[in-house]
Design an enzyme around this catalytic site. Structure first.
Site, PDB file in Angstrom:
ATOM      1  N   SER A   4       0.828  -1.211   0.000  1.00 50.41           N
ATOM      2  CA  SER A   4       0.000   0.000   0.000  1.00 50.41           C
ATOM      3  C   SER A   4       0.864   1.264   0.000  1.00 50.41           C
ATOM      4  O   SER A   4       0.534   2.250  -0.669  1.00 50.41           O
ATOM      5  CB  SER A   4      -0.931   0.008   1.213  1.00 50.41           C
ATOM      6  OG  SER A   4      -1.778  -1.121   1.171  1.00 50.41           O
ATOM      7  N   ASP A  27      -6.521  -4.500   1.154  1.00 48.61           N
ATOM      8  CA  ASP A  27      -7.111  -4.389   2.488  1.00 48.61           C
ATOM      9  C   ASP A  27      -8.434  -3.637   2.429  1.00 48.61           C
ATOM     10  O   ASP A  27      -9.425  -4.038   3.042  1.00 48.61           O
ATOM     11  CB  ASP A  27      -6.146  -3.677   3.439  1.00 48.61           C
ATOM     12  CG  ASP A  27      -4.893  -4.494   3.718  1.00 48.61           C
ATOM     13  OD1 ASP A  27      -4.936  -5.733   3.558  1.00 48.61           O
ATOM     14  OD2 ASP A  27      -3.870  -3.898   4.099  1.00 48.61           O
ATOM     15  N   ARG A  30     -11.286  -5.635   0.855  1.00 50.94           N
ATOM     16  CA  ARG A  30     -11.819  -6.677   1.742  1.00 50.94           C
ATOM     17  C   ARG A  30     -12.733  -6.116   2.817  1.00 50.94           C
ATOM     18  O   ARG A  30     -13.414  -6.852   3.513  1.00 50.94           O
ATOM     19  CB  ARG A  30     -10.676  -7.488   2.348  1.00 50.94           C
ATOM     20  CG  ARG A  30     -10.101  -8.462   1.322  1.00 50.94           C
ATOM     21  CD  ARG A  30      -9.270  -9.518   2.006  1.00 50.94           C
ATOM     22  NE  ARG A  30      -8.797 -10.518   1.068  1.00 50.94           N
ATOM     23  CZ  ARG A  30      -9.440 -11.645   0.788  1.00 50.94           C
ATOM     24  NH1 ARG A  30     -10.607 -11.890   1.341  1.00 50.94           N
ATOM     25  NH2 ARG A  30      -8.933 -12.515  -0.049  1.00 50.94           N
ATOM     26  N   ARG A  44      -9.737 -16.416  -2.511  1.00 50.93           N
ATOM     27  CA  ARG A  44      -8.630 -15.591  -3.012  1.00 50.93           C
ATOM     28  C   ARG A  44      -8.786 -15.398  -4.528  1.00 50.93           C
ATOM     29  O   ARG A  44      -8.593 -14.300  -5.041  1.00 50.93           O
ATOM     30  CB  ARG A  44      -7.285 -16.240  -2.700  1.00 50.93           C
ATOM     31  CG  ARG A  44      -6.875 -16.131  -1.250  1.00 50.93           C
ATOM     32  CD  ARG A  44      -5.535 -16.832  -1.024  1.00 50.93           C
ATOM     33  NE  ARG A  44      -5.075 -16.717   0.331  1.00 50.93           N
ATOM     34  CZ  ARG A  44      -4.158 -15.853   0.748  1.00 50.93           C
ATOM     35  NH1 ARG A  44      -3.615 -15.018  -0.106  1.00 50.93           N
ATOM     36  NH2 ARG A  44      -3.778 -15.820   2.003  1.00 50.93           N
ATOM     37  N   ASN A  47     -11.559 -12.937  -5.100  1.00 52.67           N
ATOM     38  CA  ASN A  47     -11.070 -11.608  -4.722  1.00 52.67           C
ATOM     39  C   ASN A  47     -10.290 -10.974  -5.879  1.00 52.67           C
ATOM     40  O   ASN A  47     -10.535  -9.821  -6.253  1.00 52.67           O
ATOM     41  CB  ASN A  47     -10.185 -11.721  -3.482  1.00 52.67           C
ATOM     42  CG  ASN A  47      -9.606 -10.407  -3.035  1.00 52.67           C
ATOM     43  OD1 ASN A  47     -10.301  -9.409  -2.913  1.00 52.67           O
ATOM     44  ND2 ASN A  47      -8.315 -10.393  -2.789  1.00 52.67           N
ATOM     45  N   SER A  71      -1.616 -11.485  -4.649  1.00 48.11           N
ATOM     46  CA  SER A  71      -2.256 -12.430  -5.549  1.00 48.11           C
ATOM     47  C   SER A  71      -1.352 -13.657  -5.640  1.00 48.11           C
ATOM     48  O   SER A  71      -0.435 -13.704  -6.453  1.00 48.11           O
ATOM     49  CB  SER A  71      -2.446 -11.774  -6.925  1.00 48.11           C
ATOM     50  OG  SER A  71      -3.034 -12.677  -7.806  1.00 48.11           O
TER      51      SER A  71
END
Length: 163
Positions: A4, A27, A30, A44, A47, A71
């Site tokens: 990030s 983050d 999610r 995953r 996502n 990932s």
């Protein structure tokens, strides 16, 4: 080095060049879009698929999308790559810089206090042919600004930042 932190530095560098970008942070995703998913392999995958679809929408709108997330599976990254035309998916591999782990998560994972940590006790399939590899230099993790500059240089050299 946090993913990030690097994404924010990259976004600032792009902004300084007059380019619009948006960060899709794993983050944050999610907590909203992907709050119904956990960390099992199939979740995953979902996502990453959802994030790829959102990134495609941003790209269609002309924004540079910086997807800042873990990932672990190649097939999921390849699925996202296939969503975008030409060479518009640029995969960067960030070499592990545990010394800059601001949340102390790697330390906890190595101590066995966090289970299912990607790259420690959960699988991670590194890219085979990523476009950019950000790594330590002489055993030192470069600053986020320096790494962001390396990404911007790559984008400039490949013509992604032309008007």
């Amino acid at each position: 080095m946090g993913k990030s932190t690097l994404a924010c530095s990259l976004s600032r560098e792009l902004h300084s060049k007059g380019k619009l970008s948006y960060i899709l942070d794993g983050d944050n995703l999610r907590h909203g879009l992907n709050k119904d998913l956990d960390f099992e392999p199939e979740d995953r995958t979902e996502n990453i698929r959802r994030t790829g679809e959102v990134a495609k929408l941003f790209a269609d709108a002309g924004l540079i999308c910086v997807a800042s997330l873990i990932s672990p599976y190649r097939r999921d990254r390849d699925t996202c790559r296939a969503m975008l035309p030409d060479a518009n998916f640029i995969e960067a591999r960030l070499q592990l810089c545990e010394a800059r782990d601001p949340k102390g998560l790697y330390k906890l994972a190595r101590a066995g206090k966090i289970k299912g940590f990607t790259g420690i006790d959960d699988p991670y399939e590194p890219p085979i042919n990523c476009e950019i590899e950000l790594k330590q230099e002489y055993g030192v993790c470069p600053t986020p600004t320096l790494m962001a500059g390396n990404v911007v240089t790559y984008l400039e050299e490949k013509g992604f930042l032309e008007c």
